[in-house]
Design a protein around this motif. Structure first.
Motif, PDB file in Angstrom:
ATOM      1  N   GLY A 190      50.328 -30.219  23.793  1.00  0.00           N
ATOM      2  CA  GLY A 190      49.537 -30.409  25.009  1.00  0.00           C
ATOM      3  C   GLY A 190      48.472 -31.253  25.087  1.00  0.00           C
ATOM      4  O   GLY A 190      47.857 -31.282  25.920  1.00  0.00           O
ATOM      5  N   PHE A 191      48.072 -32.024  23.960  1.00  0.00           N
ATOM      6  CA  PHE A 191      46.907 -32.969  23.904  1.00  0.00           C
ATOM      7  C   PHE A 191      47.295 -34.185  23.312  1.00  0.00           C
ATOM      8  O   PHE A 191      48.107 -34.313  22.169  1.00  0.00           O
ATOM      9  N   ASN A 214      56.178 -28.228  34.540  1.00  0.00           N
ATOM     10  CA  ASN A 214      55.336 -27.151  35.004  1.00  0.00           C
ATOM     11  C   ASN A 214      53.869 -27.321  34.181  1.00  0.00           C
ATOM     12  O   ASN A 214      52.929 -26.441  34.057  1.00  0.00           O
ATOM     13  N   CYS A 215      53.081 -28.608  34.469  1.00  0.00           N
ATOM     14  CA  CYS A 215      51.882 -28.615  34.169  1.00  0.00           C
ATOM     15  C   CYS A 215      51.389 -29.950  34.656  1.00  0.00           C
ATOM     16  O   CYS A 215      52.087 -30.819  35.244  1.00  0.00           O
ATOM     17  N   TYR A 216      50.167 -30.262  34.417  1.00  0.00           N
ATOM     18  CA  TYR A 216      49.551 -31.443  34.874  1.00  0.00           C
ATOM     19  C   TYR A 216      48.443 -32.026  33.893  1.00  0.00           C
ATOM     20  O   TYR A 216      47.962 -31.283  33.204  1.00  0.00           O
ATOM     21  N   PRO A 217      48.035 -33.289  33.991  1.00  0.00           N
ATOM     22  CA  PRO A 217      47.166 -33.666  32.887  1.00  0.00           C
ATOM     23  C   PRO A 217      45.647 -33.718  33.664  1.00  0.00           C
ATOM     24  O   PRO A 217      45.418 -34.021  34.817  1.00  0.00           O
ATOM     25  N   TYR A 226      40.221 -42.587  25.377  1.00  0.00           N
ATOM     26  CA  TYR A 226      40.891 -41.426  26.401  1.00  0.00           C
ATOM     27  C   TYR A 226      41.641 -40.354  25.676  1.00  0.00           C
ATOM     28  O   TYR A 226      42.091 -40.696  24.571  1.00  0.00           O
ATOM     29  N   SER A 227      41.572 -39.545  26.443  1.00  0.00           N
ATOM     30  CA  SER A 227      42.350 -37.965  26.020  1.00  0.00           C
ATOM     31  C   SER A 227      42.960 -37.688  27.210  1.00  0.00           C
ATOM     32  O   SER A 227      42.298 -37.631  28.404  1.00  0.00           O
ATOM     33  N   ILE A 228      44.028 -36.635  26.905  1.00  0.00           N
ATOM     34  CA  ILE A 228      44.733 -36.082  28.029  1.00  0.00           C
ATOM     35  C   ILE A 228      45.040 -34.659  27.663  1.00  0.00           C
ATOM     36  O   ILE A 228      45.693 -34.691  26.497  1.00  0.00           O
ATOM     37  N   ARG A 229      44.978 -33.853  28.240  1.00  0.00           N
ATOM     38  CA  ARG A 229      44.735 -32.484  28.116  1.00  0.00           C
ATOM     39  C   ARG A 229      45.749 -32.109  29.145  1.00  0.00           C
ATOM     40  O   ARG A 229      45.424 -32.144  30.400  1.00  0.00           O
ATOM     41  N   PHE A 230      46.861 -31.320  28.953  1.00  0.00           N
ATOM     42  CA  PHE A 230      47.689 -30.885  29.891  1.00  0.00           C
ATOM     43  C   PHE A 230      47.556 -29.293  30.076  1.00  0.00           C
ATOM     44  O   PHE A 230      47.579 -28.653  29.042  1.00  0.00           O
ATOM     45  N   VAL A 231      47.432 -28.899  31.327  1.00  0.00           N
ATOM     46  CA  VAL A 231      47.263 -27.575  31.726  1.00  0.00           C
ATOM     47  C   VAL A 231      48.285 -27.123  32.360  1.00  0.00           C
ATOM     48  O   VAL A 231      49.138 -27.567  33.159  1.00  0.00           O
TER      49      VAL A 231
END
Length: 256
Positions: A190-191, A214-217, A226-231
């Motif tokens: 998720g990262f 079923n998640c958003y960044p 830059y970084s993207i963490r999915f929740v």
């Protein structure tokens, strides 16, 4: 990508402002043609927000700077052998036209709405929950009950000094959005993170996700990385915790 959810993250303050203005302008354009009182109220509230966002004294300068930057960048690209010269010349002509139209605007962007006493009165009441009720602002209620052509005349007046800026902003954002190839990637656990070349600053990150994930960044970034963490999101729509599963997504890092 029409079936995918699209998320965007600006990487500098100029693009952040342009995206906010674009968002509000799209809302105005959506609600203006509608005849219901509720739609007219939303249009008025959005005009008030637009007047506030465009109140920056340097906004016109920022638009000119970005137009000039894109023009010079595309001019350099035109020297490359694989470039479609006709298409590029048309884009350059559009940029030049946007500059000319904006130069003809002799007063600040959004001034018509910002200095309108009618909108000022509504704006003061809007700061209170439910403050623009019919008994608080009978003049506003009277206006809402007028025929469509009355509203359209006011809307046209308020848009008059916004349209040149919007033409330029829409053109610039379109060029930036289409400047990058889309990659298919996976966020392990998720990262995802990636370094950026500070010599070629990125303006915008675009992420596409399938609804079934079923998640958003949550995206953060600056000129170097830059970084993207999915929740994860529960069925009731509540955000829970960072996703710890692998998440497939599409990404465009827009650098122009």
């Amino acid at each position: 990508m029409s079936a995918l959810m699209t998320f965007e993250q600006p990487l500098n303050e100029r693009i952040r402002t342009f995206l906010r203005i674009e968002h509000l302008y799209e809302q105005v354009q959506h609600f203006i043609p509608q005849n219901g009182i509720a739609a007219r109220r939303v249009a008025i509230t959005t005009f008030i927000d637009l007047a506030s966002v465009t109140a920056r004294s340097d906004l016109k300068n920022e638009i000119f700077k970005e137009l000039d930057r894109l023009f010079n960048t595309l001019r350099r690209i035109s020297k490359q052998p694989e470039v479609n010269t006709d298409a590029l010349e048309q884009v350059l002509a559009n940029l030049s036209c946007a500059v000319d139209v904006l130069r003809q605007l002799d007063f600040p962007i959004g001034q018509n709405a910002r200095e309108d006493e009618f909108l000022k009165a509504i704006s003061q009441r809007n700061s209170l929950p439910g403050g623009a009720c019919r008994f608080d602002l009978p003049h506003y209620h009277y206006w809402l009950l007028q025929p469509t052509d009355v509203h359209q005349a006011w809307f046209t007046h308020w848009l008059e000094d916004l349209e040149p800026a919007m033409t330029a902003i829409k053109l610039m954002l379109s060029l930036i959005r289409n400047s990058a190839e889309t990659r298919t990637l996976t966020a392990n656990g998720g990262f995802f993170q990636e370094a950026l070349n500070p010599e070629f600053p990125a303006q915008l990150l675009r992420v596409w996700l399938a609804p079934a994930t079923n998640c958003y960044p949550e995206i953060s970034g600056h000129k170097n990385r830059y970084s993207i963490r999915f929740v994860s999101v529960e069925l009731d729509g509540k955000a829970t915790v960072p996703c710890d599963e692998d998440v497939p997504f599409n990404l465009a890092c827009c650098v122009l």
